[in-house]
Design an enzyme around this catalytic site. Structure first.
Site, short mmCIF file in Angstrom:
data_model
loop_
_atom_site.label_atom_id
_atom_site.label_comp_id
_atom_site.label_asym_id
_atom_site.label_seq_id
_atom_site.Cartn_x
_atom_site.Cartn_y
_atom_site.Cartn_z
N LYS A 174 0.80 -1.22 0.00
CA LYS A 174 0.00 0.00 0.00
C LYS A 174 0.84 1.27 0.00
CE LYS A 174 -4.39 -1.84 1.48
NZ LYS A 174 -5.47 -1.85 2.49
N ARG A 207 -3.38 -9.68 5.46
CA ARG A 207 -3.89 -9.84 4.08
C ARG A 207 -2.77 -9.39 3.15
NH1 ARG A 207 -6.32 -6.67 0.21
NH2 ARG A 207 -7.94 -7.72 -1.05
N1 LIG Z 1 -10.40 -6.42 4.80
C1 LIG Z 1 -9.68 -5.75 3.87
N2 LIG Z 1 -10.02 -5.82 2.57
C2 LIG Z 1 -9.31 -5.12 1.64
N3 LIG Z 1 -9.67 -5.18 0.33
C3 LIG Z 1 -8.96 -4.49 -0.61
C4 LIG Z 1 -7.85 -3.74 -0.22
C5 LIG Z 1 -7.08 -3.03 -1.27
O1 LIG Z 1 -6.02 -3.87 -1.65
P1 LIG Z 1 -6.05 -4.76 -2.99
O2 LIG Z 1 -7.16 -5.74 -2.95
O3 LIG Z 1 -4.70 -5.31 -3.21
O4 LIG Z 1 -6.30 -3.67 -4.11
P2 LIG Z 1 -7.60 -3.38 -4.98
O5 LIG Z 1 -8.71 -3.08 -4.03
O6 LIG Z 1 -7.19 -2.23 -5.84
O7 LIG Z 1 -7.87 -4.65 -5.79
N4 LIG Z 1 -7.46 -3.66 1.08
C6 LIG Z 1 -8.19 -4.34 2.03
C7 LIG Z 1 -7.85 -4.28 3.43
O8 LIG Z 1 -6.89 -3.60 3.86
N5 LIG Z 1 -8.62 -5.00 4.30
#
Ligand SMILES: Nc1nc2ncc(COP(=O)(O)OP(=O)(O)O)nc2c(=O)[nH]1
Length: 273
Positions: free
Chosen positions: A221, A255
């Site tokens: 992030k 995660r």
């Molecule tokens: N519970 C939880 N869910 C999440 N979902 C998405 C993202 C964002 O990360 P990522 O899925 O890698 O990116 P994107 O939403 O752009 O697919 N961060 C979280 C988090 O910190 N906690």
């Protein structure tokens, strides 16, 4: 600490667990989205399982800052085949969605956990998940993905995030959800500045004292970019360090995009704790 109940599984959280990110999105911030490519997602899931993932988190809508919502049918069309193909994989299947209709479709297809970055605030979200035994991750977000990073404001970010998580959890409990099904997540990067994110890391102990296991997502992030100056594709080592710090401060589940290095780091942490 009682086991965390998530669908067909009960997870022992006395040791830190790894949730692997499997994005079947077009535009995830980390560029790891598999654009609805089922085979690619299955290969990624198999690799994550081989590397020691304890949970698979399947997402079909990016929630990165500035992102636009995905039509619900497209989200369902991408997720359901993946959930069905991964039945029997041996670990809980989490689905990352904030839409009640997608939650219902995911649960019907065999999902074990609903991960809602919106804290089950959408109309019908609580009703969609209250029955049954699916795990529920209640995450804090200030605003919405499209605009949340424009000017996040808090008087005391740890207190305010904690109060939100308690309020949302009480709604779930009043709807009949057993507390053993609930995870809390401060939502790093979801309407938070770098200072807010750092205060939340240091405040994880206070959030842990709310009485529920914590899920933490710091992997790749922008907070890590602000600290290291590295672009998203070079934040692997920082992501492992951040996962360790989160666990040290009390996180039960991290995660992550990179399972193998995180697994090794947690093994060292456990051996040296
Ligand atoms: N519970 C939880 N869910 C999440 N979902 C998405 C993202 C964002 O990360 P990522 O899925 O890698 O990116 P994107 O939403 O752009 O697919 N961060 C979280 C988090 O910190 N906690």
């Amino acid at each position: 600490m009682p086991n965390f109940v998530c669908g067909r599984f009960e997870l022992d959280l006395t040791q830190p667990r790894i949730m692997a990110i499997i994005n079947v999105t077009d535009d995830s911030f980390s560029g790891d989205g598999l654009r609805g490519n089922l085979d690619g997602a299955l290969n990624k899931a198999e690799r994550a399982l081989a590397e020691g993932a304890d949970i698979l988190d399947l997402g079909a809508e990016s929630t990165r800052p500035g992102s636009d919502p995905v039509p619900e049918q497209q989200e369902i069309d991408r997720l359901v085949p993946l959930i069905e193909a991964l039945q029997g994989c041996g670990v809980p299947l989490s689905v990352d969605t904030l839409k009640p209709s997608v939650m219902r479709a995911a649960l019907a297809a065999g999902a074990d956990l609903i991960n809602d970055v919106n804290g089950f605030r959408a109309e019908g979200a609580v009703e969609a998940v209250a029955a049954g035994t699916a795990g529920l991750c209640v995450m804090h977000m200030q605003g919405e993905p499209r605009t949340m990073q424009q000017a996040p404001q808090y008087a005391n970010v740890v207190d305010e995030v904690g109060a939100f998580l308690v309020r949302r959890t009480e709604v779930l409990l009043r709807a009949g959800v057993r507390r053993e099904r609930v995870l809390l997540d401060p939502g790093f990067g979801f309407g938070k500045s770098t200072e807010h994110n750092l205060a939340l890391v240091r405040g994880l102990g206070a959030l842990r004292d709310l009485g529920y296991p914590l899920l933490v997502g710091l992997s790749r992030k922008s907070l890590l970019g602000a600290i290291t100056g590295k672009p998203v594709e070079a934040r692997g080592p920082a992501s492992v360090a951040a996962a360790l710090m989160a666990v040290q401060y009390g996180a039960a589940i991290v995660r992550v995009h990179d399972v193998a290095p995180t697994r090794d780091a947690l093994a060292v942490w456990q051996a040296m704790s």
